[in-house]
Scaffold this active site. Structure first.
Site, PDB file in Angstrom:
ATOM      1  N   ARG A 113       0.835  -1.204   0.000  1.00 49.11           N
ATOM      2  CA  ARG A 113       0.000   0.000   0.000  1.00 49.11           C
ATOM      3  C   ARG A 113       0.866   1.250   0.000  1.00 49.11           C
ATOM      4  NH1 ARG A 113      -3.142  -2.141   5.332  1.00 49.11           N
ATOM      5  NH2 ARG A 113      -4.057  -4.052   4.443  1.00 49.11           N
ATOM      6  N   ASP A 163       0.656   5.640   0.647  1.00 46.71           N
ATOM      7  CA  ASP A 163      -0.143   6.677   1.300  1.00 46.71           C
ATOM      8  C   ASP A 163      -0.610   7.736   0.309  1.00 46.71           C
ATOM      9  OD1 ASP A 163       0.197   5.503   3.809  1.00 46.71           O
ATOM     10  OD2 ASP A 163       2.021   6.646   4.229  1.00 46.71           O
ATOM     11  N   ARG A 196      10.314   7.913   4.116  1.00 45.56           N
ATOM     12  CA  ARG A 196      10.209   9.352   4.384  1.00 45.56           C
ATOM     13  C   ARG A 196      10.935   9.736   5.674  1.00 45.56           C
ATOM     14  NH1 ARG A 196       3.921  10.121   4.106  1.00 45.56           N
ATOM     15  NH2 ARG A 196       4.470  12.204   4.878  1.00 45.56           N
TER      16      ARG A 196
END
Length: 267
Positions: free
Chosen positions: A50, A52, A203
């Site tokens: 998945r 975001d 990130r």
């Protein structure tokens, strides 16, 4: 029953992430709607990983099972006919065998690696043309210092220091295969390959590397963070704009028609 595997590319700016939500404004929602229009039956899809909201994919890998007899190219053309411009099916392949077998292909569980690019625009002034497509940092960054800092991260480690609080992974242990950092003009590209990733791991790594590149922390700080396993000691999570799921690695026996990519050609 047949298992169809597809490669999906998307611009994450228009969508609330990959996974289905009640809003219907996700990549998975739109992909399954398009497949249903072509197949005239609902087709449940499974993805490799998945992403975001605001995160892009050069090549997400998805599978679904169906009894329909269609050529591989028909799935590509038909799905794209019903998809919005920001989502594209790039290829499709039907795999032979029993989808119920434990050793049969699975988009998520058959993957042995994932590669992400983070594209960072490093310039005193932000670019209007790169908005939503690249992260941004206005102070000069030293690429050599960042390259030195990543060496302790290679190998099998506990990456809790770079793990989001809401991460649902069963274990923080991941195998880091490679981290490349290269610069072309105003763009710095971080290419990170691991067995799998924790929520916001890329990130969070980029945010901490920016601390090193800007001189706020020394190169050895990243290894110290890793050993600390303490997320509160690391830098804040960097913006999603420049993050791209680039490639998912599988055994060559599946003969998937995956595409090679170079992130720099996109800008």
């Amino acid at each position: 029953m047949k298992r169809i595997v597809i490669g999906v590319q998307y611009d994450g700016n228009a969508w609330q992430g990959y996974q289905k939500q009640p809003s219907g404004l996700t990549v998975q929602d739109k992909l399954e709607e398009a497949l249903e229009k072509f197949a005239t039956v609902k087709l449940a899809t499974t993805c490799a990983g998945r992403t975001d909201a605001g995160v892009h994919a050069l090549e997400q890998v998805v599978h679904f099972d169906t009894e329909l007899e269609r050529e591989d190219h028909a799935w590509v053309r038909a799905a794209n006919a019903f998809l919005p411009p920001s989502i594209s099916v790039r290829w499709a392949k039907q795999l032979e065998g029993d989808p119920a077998a434990l050793d049969f292909f699975h988009a998520r569980f058959s993957a042995h690696s994932r590669t992400y690019h983070y594209v960072l625009h490093n310039h005193p002034v932000r670019s209007a043309l790169l908005a939503g497509r690249a992260g941004f940092f206005f102070r000069p960054l030293d690429v050599e210092l960042m390259q030195q800092a990543v060496q302790p991260l290679i190998g099998w480690h506990d990456f809790s220091a770079f793990r989001a609080a809401q991460c649902q992974a069963k274990s923080p242990m991941k195998l880091m295969h490679e981290i490349k950092i290269r610069q072309q003009g105003e763009l710095i590209v971080f290419t990170i390959t691991a067995s799998a990733f924790l929520h916001h791991m890329v990130r969070n790594l980029v945010g901490s590397l920016v601390y090193v590149g800007s001189g706020r922390e020394p190169p050895e700080w990243l290894g110290q963070l890793l050993e600390s396993k303490d997320r509160t000691q690391a830098a804040p999570t960097f913006m999603p704009d420049g993050l791209y799921l680039a490639r998912v690695g599988y055994d060559l026996k599946w003969q998937l028609p995956q595409e090679a990519d170079s992130p720099l050609v996109w800008f």
